[in-house]
Design a protein around this motif. Structure first.
Motif, PDB file in Angstrom:
ATOM      1  N   VAL A   1       0.818  -1.254   0.094  1.00 30.08           N
ATOM      2  CA  VAL A   1       0.022  -0.014   0.076  1.00 30.08           C
ATOM      3  C   VAL A   1       0.983   1.239  -0.088  1.00 30.08           C
ATOM      4  N   ALA A   2       1.055   1.870  -1.227  1.00 30.39           N
ATOM      5  CA  ALA A   2       1.754   3.215  -1.156  1.00 30.39           C
ATOM      6  C   ALA A   2       0.903   4.244  -1.185  1.00 30.39           C
ATOM      7  N   VAL A   3       1.273   4.872   0.036  1.00 38.16           N
ATOM      8  CA  VAL A   3       0.242   6.029   0.374  1.00 38.16           C
ATOM      9  C   VAL A   3       0.884   7.310  -0.168  1.00 38.16           C
ATOM     10  N   ASP A   4       0.545   7.873  -1.242  1.00 42.43           N
ATOM     11  CA  ASP A   4       1.087   9.039  -1.848  1.00 42.43           C
ATOM     12  C   ASP A   4       0.377  10.262  -1.676  1.00 42.43           C
ATOM     13  N   PRO A   5       1.233  11.519  -1.918  1.00 41.29           N
ATOM     14  CA  PRO A   5       0.517  12.872  -1.629  1.00 41.29           C
ATOM     15  C   PRO A   5      -0.765  12.867  -2.614  1.00 41.29           C
ATOM     16  N   THR A   6      -1.715  13.488  -2.373  1.00 39.79           N
ATOM     17  CA  THR A   6      -3.088  13.730  -3.292  1.00 39.79           C
ATOM     18  C   THR A   6      -2.900  14.770  -4.070  1.00 39.79           C
ATOM     19  N   SER A   7      -3.223  14.810  -5.246  1.00 43.28           N
ATOM     20  CA  SER A   7      -3.252  16.125  -6.339  1.00 43.28           C
ATOM     21  C   SER A   7      -4.002  16.898  -5.703  1.00 43.28           C
ATOM     22  N   PRO A   8      -3.835  18.210  -5.694  1.00 37.87           N
ATOM     23  CA  PRO A   8      -4.718  19.280  -5.267  1.00 37.87           C
ATOM     24  C   PRO A   8      -5.694  19.499  -6.226  1.00 37.87           C
ATOM     25  N   PHE A   9      -5.469  19.141  -7.456  1.00 37.00           N
ATOM     26  CA  PHE A   9      -6.485  19.483  -8.340  1.00 37.00           C
ATOM     27  C   PHE A   9      -7.394  18.292  -8.788  1.00 37.00           C
TER      28      PHE A   9
ATOM     29  N   GLY B   1      -4.133   8.032  -2.165  1.00 35.78           N
ATOM     30  CA  GLY B   1      -3.930   9.184  -1.790  1.00 35.78           C
ATOM     31  C   GLY B   1      -4.206   9.384  -0.591  1.00 35.78           C
ATOM     32  N   THR B   2      -3.827  10.575   0.240  1.00 32.95           N
ATOM     33  CA  THR B   2      -3.720  10.827   1.658  1.00 32.95           C
ATOM     34  C   THR B   2      -5.370  11.576   1.795  1.00 32.95           C
ATOM     35  N   ARG B   3      -5.492  12.106   0.546  1.00 32.64           N
ATOM     36  CA  ARG B   3      -7.048  13.025   0.665  1.00 32.64           C
ATOM     37  C   ARG B   3      -7.009  13.823   1.764  1.00 32.64           C
ATOM     38  N   GLY B   4      -5.918  14.348   2.179  1.00 35.42           N
ATOM     39  CA  GLY B   4      -6.001  15.563   3.237  1.00 35.42           C
ATOM     40  C   GLY B   4      -5.841  14.834   4.586  1.00 35.42           C
ATOM     41  N   SER B   5      -5.785  13.443   4.889  1.00 31.44           N
ATOM     42  CA  SER B   5      -5.472  12.948   6.205  1.00 31.44           C
ATOM     43  C   SER B   5      -4.192  13.102   6.757  1.00 31.44           C
TER      44      SER B   5
END
Length: 313
Positions: free
Chosen positions: A77-85, A112-116
């Motif tokens: 599970v690669a938790v990547d940054p979430t695109s702001p767009f 994506g972290t989705r703001g977490s």
């Protein structure tokens, strides 16, 4: 449900669809999790975290290949940054592990972290369970490098590997983030850089200052992941820690605490959802806001009244 049957029978497509359903909270998500839950608890969970630029993805790639040689089935599970767009994951980690995607014994999912805060998506724990139920021997969670809130990974992993690198001020970063408190094993990656000895000594000094009485002293291993150097010794240290967890009873204790934390988080989430749906959007709450704003009521009384009313329901 056909999807659950296919998942249990080993369909990678069913696993991918199940993860999508859980991540996006489709109507069948809870039914899927209920059905697979009795099949969970068998996989070993390894968390890999550390500062940005430490080479976590490259090191993860090499560690996975070493475990594949042992005949293990591995979920990542690669938790990547979430695109702001777009709100989607920026798939840097998956790209760096691209040659693993074709291996039938490896399943990679970027989230994506989705703001977490904490470097982990809220759905990470559920995805780990799905991979566990699918029959993975090892599930690796690699977190986005966000610094101080990386410590959340300890709530999801059995063993936590902290990856540091010389020359990035990791000594200060580690102290700030409390990373030394969560690391079960440390890897100084890019160990051919200047400052490796200095960083090693600083970690040892911080471990000496730890006031907790621990039976396990985290080992520090040096690696050059790009050259696959030191990875054998690192994998050996990871295996030794898991054996220690099993033999000491610490594994059962950690997993019991994880279950408790998960239940508390689920209860909090349900309460928050109820409050937003039935309280925050109501006319009565708007009147409460106005009353507090004009000082004809106080926020403490309003909150107590809302909680009492909500919990009764």
């Amino acid at each position: 449900m056909d999807l659950i049957k296919e998942l249990i029978e080993g369909s990678r497509l069913a696993l991918a669809r199940s993860i999508t359903a859980v991540e996006n909270e489709y109507d069948n998500a809870i039914d899927i999790m209920k059905a697979i839950y009795p099949r969970t608890g068998k996989a070993r969970i390894l968390g890999i975290t550390g500062a940005p630029g430490a080479g976590k993805s490259t090191l993860t790639d090499k560690v996975v290949k070493h475990y594949l040689e042992q005949g293990k089935r591995i979920g990542i599970v690669a938790v990547d940054p979430t695109s702001p767009f777009s709100g989607g994951a920026i798939l840097g980690d998956r790209i760096r592990m691209n040659d693993l995607t074709l291996n039938e014994n490896v399943f990679i999912r970027s989230m994506g972290t989705r703001g977490s805060l904490g470097g982990l998506s809220k759905k990470t724990a559920d995805v780990v369970k799905l991979m566990d139920a699918f029959g993975m021997d090892l599930v690796i969670i690699e977190t986005v490098g966000v610094g101080q809130s990386e410590v959340d990974i300890v709530k999801n992993a059995d063993t936590t590997l902290v990856v540091l690198v010389p020359g990035l001020g990791d000594d200060i970063q580690a102290i700030k983030a409390g990373i030394l408190e969560i690391g079960d094993v440390f890897a100084i990656n890019k160990a051919d850089r200047d400052g490796c000895d200095k960083l090693n000594v600083e970690i040892e000094m911080m471990l000496d200052l730890d006031s907790r009485e621990l039976d396990w002293r985290p080992p520090i291993k040096r690696t050059i992941a790009s050259k696959d150097e030191g990875v054998d010794e690192l994998v050996e240290a990871l295996d030794e820690h898991f054996e220690y967890l099993e033999d000491s009873g610490e594994l059962a204790a950690r997993r019991a605490e994880r279950t408790r934390d998960e239940l508390v988080a689920m209860i909090n989430e349900q309460i928050m959802r109820y409050v937003h749906e039935h309280v925050v959007e109501s006319d009565a709450f708007k009147q409460d806001v106005a009353a507090v704003n004009t000082r004809t009521n106080d926020p403490y009384s309003v909150v107590n009244a809302v909680l009492e009313k909500s919990l009764k329901r």
